[in-house]
Enzyme design. Structure first.
Site, short mmCIF file in Angstrom:
data_model
loop_
_atom_site.label_atom_id
_atom_site.label_comp_id
_atom_site.label_asym_id
_atom_site.label_seq_id
_atom_site.Cartn_x
_atom_site.Cartn_y
_atom_site.Cartn_z
N ASP A 13 0.80 -1.22 0.00
CA ASP A 13 0.00 0.00 0.00
C ASP A 13 0.84 1.28 0.00
OD1 ASP A 13 -2.21 -1.70 0.16
OD2 ASP A 13 -2.10 -1.74 2.35
N LYS A 16 2.02 2.15 -5.27
CA LYS A 16 2.65 1.63 -6.49
C LYS A 16 1.81 1.92 -7.74
CE LYS A 16 2.78 -2.40 -4.37
NZ LYS A 16 2.61 -2.11 -2.93
N GLY A 40 -4.02 -4.24 -4.29
CA GLY A 40 -5.04 -3.24 -4.60
C GLY A 40 -4.32 -1.96 -4.98
N HIS A 41 -4.09 -1.76 -6.26
CA HIS A 41 -3.33 -0.58 -6.70
C HIS A 41 -4.28 0.52 -7.15
CE1 HIS A 41 0.45 -3.30 -7.37
NE2 HIS A 41 0.01 -3.29 -6.14
N GLN A 222 2.47 -5.95 -3.28
CA GLN A 222 2.83 -6.08 -1.86
C GLN A 222 4.09 -5.24 -1.57
OE1 GLN A 222 1.96 -9.39 -3.60
NE2 GLN A 222 0.02 -8.46 -3.13
P1 IMO Z 1 -0.56 -4.11 -2.47
O1 IMO Z 1 0.00 -4.61 -3.77
C1 IMO Z 1 -1.04 -4.60 1.79
C2 IMO Z 1 -0.84 -8.67 3.45
C3 IMO Z 1 -2.12 -9.17 4.07
C4 IMO Z 1 -1.55 -10.16 5.08
C5 IMO Z 1 -0.36 -10.75 4.36
C6 IMO Z 1 -0.67 -12.05 3.64
O2 IMO Z 1 -1.85 -3.42 -2.54
O3 IMO Z 1 0.48 -3.32 -1.73
P2 IMO Z 1 -2.11 -12.77 1.52
O4 IMO Z 1 -3.45 -12.30 1.04
O5 IMO Z 1 -1.01 -12.50 0.58
O6 IMO Z 1 -2.16 -14.17 2.02
O7 IMO Z 1 -1.83 -11.90 2.84
O8 IMO Z 1 0.03 -9.79 3.39
N1 IMO Z 1 -0.99 -8.17 2.06
C7 IMO Z 1 -1.02 -6.88 1.72
N2 IMO Z 1 -1.01 -5.77 2.46
N3 IMO Z 1 -1.07 -4.48 0.47
C8 IMO Z 1 -1.02 -5.58 -0.31
O9 IMO Z 1 -0.86 -5.49 -1.64
C9 IMO Z 1 -1.06 -6.85 0.30
N4 IMO Z 1 -1.11 -8.12 -0.15
C10 IMO Z 1 -1.04 -8.92 0.93
O10 IMO Z 1 -2.84 -8.14 4.69
O11 IMO Z 1 -1.06 -9.46 6.21
MG MG Z 2 -3.09 -3.19 -0.71
#
Ligand code: IMO
Ligand code: MG
Length: 420
Positions: A13, A16, A40-41, A222
């Site tokens: 978050d 990106k 979630g971009h 992530q």
């Molecule tokens: P973007 O690309 C923030 C976190 C989840 C959880 C851990 C594992 O938007 O930055 P998962 O669903 O992969 O099994 O979750 O990783 N997580 C994220 N947190 N932004 C994301 O993506 C995330 N994708 C996974 O909250 O703690």
């Molecule tokens: Mg996210």
């Protein structure tokens, strides 16, 4: 030509989507290389907003090709919904602008159920997964049971689907997880039909051929602290979110990597469980959440908020060999009297400047304080317009991290960006 990589350096978050959208103007090709719809971009332009999950953030640039790489895990149902929404709202011919790697693994509806079952079984120790089936899909990939996008072209695809699904049904019943594993069978097969309209490619050949004449931008999902190897294990996601993931996830050699853009927010957030040394449980944390609208784009969960952690950030810069830093949401600190950044830790009573191995260690942050700038940064478009206090703060970070901050974002819109 080069493969430039955009990475989140914190817990996801970081912004990106906005940066890839801004940079995409310079790149004819944008590629996602890992993760799936747990991402979630968010993008904001021309008064419109979109949250992208599996679709690369170059989709809104007329002349860009978008690649869903082989390191990605693709949920056909989510992907169809996302693409149809974009097509409906913008008229963009999505099937012409996106190509999908045949070697990307498929997320089945039962992978999502397994995610929920695993989390339920862990009780209080749960990861806080987005429950999109990411962990179980990568588990099947590594344990050599997975289904890949290219499999949808096989005449016996329905049998292969049933075989993997049956495996999941056995696991779900062993775990005592009550659910209807067939509830989404029809939707899944419809979505598979939808995916057949896209060009399915041998990603490694496709990307290397494109690289002969084009620079490519690889879009990470992530963040570094959620990396399967280097993040705060086990509170991580199941893919390589650091720079090397781009090589594996697209089939490109490391010597083709050019710029490594590392994105961080001027403060920290985390959704889900796991260590977060600078987390604030007081009014300041509330204030950051309110000003930064820190609620999950995928799950709507309130994000945990805290001060910037330079120890964790320097660790991420090292792992990925970041060449250019990009600071997001600087404007969210505009009103604070004092701004803190963590510059070292006390780990289990001992001073340290390293991210500790032990995820359950007691980490106390040691802060350096800066005077707030009390200026609305959202209108600044050039470096000269930035207040002195802010420039001092930036200079301190560059010295600490030993990498220049090349882009400063001062608002969610494409235009609210200062290039240095
Ligand atoms: P973007 O690309 C923030 C976190 C989840 C959880 C851990 C594992 O938007 O930055 P998962 O669903 O992969 O099994 O979750 O990783 N997580 C994220 N947190 N932004 C994301 O993506 C995330 N994708 C996974 O909250 O703690
Ligand atoms: Mg996210």
């Amino acid at each position: 030509m080069k493969l430039d990589v955009v990475l989140g350096l914190q817990w996801g978050d970081e912004g990106k989507g906005k940066i890839v959208d801004v940079l995409a103007g310079r790149y004819p090709v944008v590629a996602r290389f890992q993760g799936g719809p747990n991402a979630g971009h968010s993008l904001h332009f021309d008064g419109k907003s979109f949250v992208l999950r599996s679709v690369p953030s170059g989709i809104f640039r007329d002349d860009a090709t978008n690649i869903v790489g082989n390191g990605v895990v693709l949920d056909p149902i989510t992907f169809q919904g996302e693409c149809e929404n974009i097509a409906e709202k913008t008229g963009i011919p999505v099937t012409e602008r996106i190509v999908i790697a045949k070697k990307a693994h498929l997320i089945l509806p039962t992978h999502r159920l397994l995610d929920a079952a695993n989390e339920a079984a862990m009780g209080k120790g749960k990861i806080g997964s987005t429950l999109k089936g990411i962990g179980p899909t990568y588990t099947d990939k590594i344990s050599r049971h997975g289904l890949r996008v290219g499999d949808i072209l096989a005449p016996d695809f329905a049998d292969r689907y049933a075989k993997l699904q049956n495996r999941h049904i056995t696991l779900l019943s062993q775990m005592g997880f009550e659910c209807d594993p067939h509830a989404e069978d029809e939707a899944f097969m419809k979505a598979v039909e939808y995916i057949r309209q896209f060009k399915l490619v041998d990603c490694e050949y496709h990307v290397n051929k494109l690289l002969k004449d084009n620079d490519i931008l690889a879009e990470g999902a992530q963040g570094s602290m959620l990396d399967i190897d280097y993040g705060s294990y086990p509170f991580v996601t199941s893919s390589t979110t650091s720079c090397s993931g781009a090589c594996v996830g697209l089939g490109v050699s490391p010597h083709k990597i050019g710029h490594v853009y590392g994105i961080f927010k001027a403060y920290c957030t985390r959704v889900g469980s796991g260590p977060f040394p600078t987390e604030l449980f007081d009014e300041t944390g509330e204030e950051l959440r309110r000003i930064g609208h820190e609620f999950g784009a995928v799950t709507g969960r309130p994000r945990r908020c805290g001060w910037l952690d330079l120890v964790a950030l320097k660790y991420a810069v090292m792992i990925s060999g970041v060449t250019d830093l990009i600071m997001m949401k600087s404007d969210c600190l505009d009103t604070f009297e004092t701004i803190k950044v963590c510059t070292s830790y006390i780990v289990d009573g001992q001073p340290s400047d390293q991210w500790p191995f032990d995820t359950f260690a007691n980490i106390e942050p040691v802060y350096t304080e800066f005077k707030g700038w009390h200026t609305d940064l959202t209108h600044c478009r050039t470096e000269e317009e930035l207040p002195k206090e802010f420039r001092d703060y930036i200079a301190f970070m560059e010295q600490y991290l030993e990498v220049p901050i090349k882009i400063i974002s001062v608002g969610p819109d494409r235009e609210a960006t200062i290039m240095r």
